[in-house]
Motif scaffolding. Structure first.
Motif, mmCIF file in Angstrom:
data_model
loop_
_atom_site.group_PDB
_atom_site.id
_atom_site.type_symbol
_atom_site.label_atom_id
_atom_site.label_comp_id
_atom_site.label_asym_id
_atom_site.label_seq_id
_atom_site.Cartn_x
_atom_site.Cartn_y
_atom_site.Cartn_z
ATOM 1 N N PRO A 18 -4.695 34.741 40.123
ATOM 2 C CA PRO A 18 -5.093 34.602 41.520
ATOM 3 C C PRO A 18 -5.638 35.937 42.013
ATOM 4 O O PRO A 18 -5.034 36.992 41.778
ATOM 5 N N CYS A 19 -6.758 35.888 42.694
ATOM 6 C CA CYS A 19 -7.409 37.147 43.052
ATOM 7 C C CYS A 19 -8.070 37.053 44.419
ATOM 8 O O CYS A 19 -8.249 35.964 44.977
ATOM 9 N N ALA A 20 -8.433 38.212 44.941
ATOM 10 C CA ALA A 20 -9.329 38.315 46.089
ATOM 11 C C ALA A 20 -10.671 38.822 45.580
ATOM 12 O O ALA A 20 -10.739 39.463 44.523
ATOM 13 N N VAL A 21 -11.733 38.535 46.329
ATOM 14 C CA VAL A 21 -13.074 38.967 45.924
ATOM 15 C C VAL A 21 -13.700 39.775 47.044
ATOM 16 O O VAL A 21 -13.764 39.326 48.196
ATOM 17 N N ILE A 22 -14.146 40.975 46.696
ATOM 18 C CA ILE A 22 -14.826 41.862 47.640
ATOM 19 C C ILE A 22 -16.306 41.893 47.292
ATOM 20 O O ILE A 22 -16.669 42.086 46.124
ATOM 21 N N PHE A 23 -17.150 41.711 48.308
ATOM 22 C CA PHE A 23 -18.592 41.714 48.098
ATOM 23 C C PHE A 23 -19.202 42.967 48.711
ATOM 24 O O PHE A 23 -19.054 43.198 49.926
ATOM 25 N N THR A 24 -19.841 43.762 47.885
ATOM 26 C CA THR A 24 -20.524 44.949 48.385
ATOM 27 C C THR A 24 -21.964 44.595 48.765
ATOM 28 O O THR A 24 -22.562 43.706 48.166
ATOM 29 N N PRO A 25 -22.542 45.304 49.741
ATOM 30 C CA PRO A 25 -23.925 45.017 50.125
ATOM 31 C C PRO A 25 -24.924 45.694 49.189
ATOM 32 O O PRO A 25 -24.559 46.573 48.406
ATOM 33 N N LYS A 57 -2.668 45.038 50.737
ATOM 34 C CA LYS A 57 -1.318 45.615 50.695
ATOM 35 C C LYS A 57 -0.266 44.556 51.014
ATOM 36 O O LYS A 57 0.815 44.528 50.418
ATOM 37 N N LYS A 58 -0.584 43.674 51.950
ATOM 38 C CA LYS A 58 0.378 42.665 52.386
ATOM 39 C C LYS A 58 0.478 41.488 51.423
ATOM 40 O O LYS A 58 1.434 40.710 51.504
ATOM 41 N N ARG A 59 -0.494 41.328 50.531
ATOM 42 C CA ARG A 59 -0.539 40.146 49.672
ATOM 43 C C ARG A 59 -0.253 40.455 48.203
ATOM 44 O O ARG A 59 -0.569 39.662 47.326
ATOM 45 N N ARG A 60 0.375 41.578 47.957
ATOM 46 C CA ARG A 60 0.656 41.950 46.563
ATOM 47 C C ARG A 60 1.637 40.999 45.892
ATOM 48 O O ARG A 60 1.696 40.932 44.665
ATOM 49 N N ASP A 61 2.404 40.257 46.682
ATOM 50 C CA ASP A 61 3.330 39.288 46.093
ATOM 51 C C ASP A 61 2.625 37.993 45.698
ATOM 52 O O ASP A 61 3.170 37.194 44.930
ATOM 53 N N MET A 62 1.396 37.784 46.191
ATOM 54 C CA MET A 62 0.668 36.552 45.941
ATOM 55 C C MET A 62 -0.538 36.763 45.020
ATOM 56 O O MET A 62 -0.852 35.922 44.185
ATOM 57 N N LEU A 63 -1.201 37.891 45.162
ATOM 58 C CA LEU A 63 -2.407 38.182 44.387
ATOM 59 C C LEU A 63 -2.091 39.110 43.223
ATOM 60 O O LEU A 63 -1.206 39.971 43.326
ATOM 61 N N GLU A 64 -2.828 38.940 42.137
ATOM 62 C CA GLU A 64 -2.641 39.809 40.981
ATOM 63 C C GLU A 64 -3.867 40.671 40.674
ATOM 64 O O GLU A 64 -3.757 41.663 39.953
ATOM 65 N N LYS A 87 -6.192 50.149 42.328
ATOM 66 C CA LYS A 87 -5.266 50.331 41.212
ATOM 67 C C LYS A 87 -3.923 50.875 41.697
ATOM 68 O O LYS A 87 -2.866 50.508 41.162
ATOM 69 N N SER A 88 -3.962 51.757 42.680
ATOM 70 C CA SER A 88 -2.716 52.318 43.209
ATOM 71 C C SER A 88 -1.856 51.262 43.881
ATOM 72 O O SER A 88 -0.635 51.418 44.005
ATOM 73 N N LEU A 89 -2.484 50.169 44.306
ATOM 74 C CA LEU A 89 -1.743 49.053 44.902
ATOM 75 C C LEU A 89 -1.200 48.097 43.847
ATOM 76 O O LEU A 89 -0.513 47.129 44.177
ATOM 77 N N GLY A 90 -1.526 48.366 42.591
ATOM 78 C CA GLY A 90 -0.990 47.568 41.495
ATOM 79 C C GLY A 90 -1.873 46.425 41.044
ATOM 80 O O GLY A 90 -1.431 45.578 40.256
ATOM 81 N N TYR A 91 -3.128 46.383 41.492
ATOM 82 C CA TYR A 91 -4.007 45.271 41.160
ATOM 83 C C TYR A 91 -4.786 45.505 39.862
ATOM 84 O O TYR A 91 -5.197 46.636 39.560
ATOM 85 N N LEU A 92 -4.985 44.424 39.119
ATOM 86 C CA LEU A 92 -6.011 44.412 38.101
ATOM 87 C C LEU A 92 -7.365 44.353 38.804
ATOM 88 O O LEU A 92 -7.488 43.752 39.879
ATOM 89 N N VAL A 93 -8.385 44.963 38.202
ATOM 90 C CA VAL A 93 -9.699 45.009 38.852
ATOM 91 C C VAL A 93 -10.774 44.507 37.892
ATOM 92 O O VAL A 93 -10.874 44.971 36.751
ATOM 93 N N LYS A 94 -11.545 43.556 38.378
ATOM 94 C CA LYS A 94 -12.702 43.046 37.640
ATOM 95 C C LYS A 94 -13.976 43.482 38.350
ATOM 96 O O LYS A 94 -14.060 43.431 39.581
ATOM 97 N N LEU A 95 -14.955 43.889 37.585
ATOM 98 C CA LEU A 95 -16.251 44.290 38.120
ATOM 99 C C LEU A 95 -17.306 43.275 37.720
ATOM 100 O O LEU A 95 -17.437 42.934 36.536
ATOM 101 N N ASP A 96 -18.074 42.784 38.689
ATOM 102 C CA ASP A 96 -19.260 41.972 38.423
ATOM 103 C C ASP A 96 -20.480 42.878 38.541
ATOM 104 O O ASP A 96 -20.645 43.568 39.566
ATOM 105 N N THR A 97 -21.343 42.882 37.533
ATOM 106 C CA THR A 97 -22.465 43.818 37.539
ATOM 107 C C THR A 97 -23.686 43.243 36.841
ATOM 108 O O THR A 97 -23.562 42.360 35.977
ATOM 109 N N ASN A 98 -24.842 43.765 37.216
ATOM 110 C CA ASN A 98 -26.071 43.396 36.510
ATOM 111 C C ASN A 98 -26.409 44.372 35.383
ATOM 112 O O ASN A 98 -27.415 44.208 34.697
ATOM 113 N N GLY A 99 -25.594 45.412 35.224
ATOM 114 C CA GLY A 99 -25.748 46.311 34.094
ATOM 115 C C GLY A 99 -26.831 47.362 34.224
ATOM 116 O O GLY A 99 -27.139 48.049 33.242
#
Length: 223
Positions: A18-25, A57-64, A87-99
């Motif tokens: 389970p994750c959250a998704v951040i979209f950069t402009p 920070k508030k959803r660390r018990d629900m999101l991984e 990472k300091s919040l304990g999350y795994l991080v995935k990067l979406d990229t065009n390379g």
């Protein structure tokens, strides 16, 4: 870091987490089928980084995990520092990229800031500029492919089967990632009325079978 969108919960964007998704402009491509075109330009709407981090920070018990997507995240000047915070919040991080920013990708891998990468392969070399509507540095794309295939980080490659691409185009495109462990062929979705229709499902599935025969791997998404 600049943030143009935030999805608070996704069950599909990080493998099996389970994750959250951040979209950069902003993006250095302008792909004909992009569903995030509203955040690609200079007038992209922005939201508070503090709001996003406070939620995480508030959803660390629900999101991984957190997915950093776009736009193109590697264009962001403060990307590394922002991911360090995640990472300091304990999350795994995935990067979406065009390379297109291989040295940024390499540094993130070497600094152990990312846990998974999804890289888009847009087209065969002869159609890259047409599909992305940009002048693409294919040597940069190839360096990113090299880093992902040789630096030991879990990753996937993926291609959206845009209407302007044929089966032969896709088979030529996958030559770029021959030897990859994961490849996904994604069905195109029209953005609005008047957009070209997607390829028939049978054509997509037959193309996926041809890819598997050629490079040994292919899964289909979006059917």
């Amino acid at each position: 870091m600049l943030i143009a969108g935030f999805q608070k919960l996704s069950m599909v964007d990080y493998p099996h987490k389970p994750c959250a998704v951040i979209f950069t402009p902003y993006c250095n491509f302008n792909c004909t089928y992009c569903h995030n075109e509203h955040i690609l330009g200079k007038d992209a709407p922005l939201m508070s980084e503090d709001y996003v981090l406070d939620y995480l920070k508030k959803r660390r018990d629900m999101l991984e995990a957190v997915v950093v997507s776009g736009g193109e995240p590697t264009l962001q000047q403060n990307l590394s520092a922002f991911i360090e915070t995640l990472k300091s919040l304990g999350y795994l991080v995935k990067l979406d990229t065009n390379g297109t920013k291989p040295e940024v990708l390499k540094q993130l891998i070497c600094d152990k800031l990312i846990d998974y990468v999804a890289m888009d392969i847009k087209a065969p070399e002869c159609k890259y500029d047409a599909v992305t509507q940009s002048r693409c540095d294919l040597q940069a794309v190839k360096r990113s492919i090299f880093y992902l295939k040789n630096y030991g980080l879990p990753h996937e490659f993926r291609t959206t089967f845009a209407p302007e691409l044929t089966r032969e185009d896709i088979l030529e495109a996958v030559d770029l990632i021959d030897g990859a462990e994961k490849f996904y062929l994604q069905q195109y979705r029209a953005r609005k009325d008047g957009d070209p229709n997607p390829h028939p499902s049978s054509y997509v599935l037959e193309t996926a079978e041809a890819i598997r025969a050629k490079i040994g791997v292919c899964e289909v998404r979006g059917l």
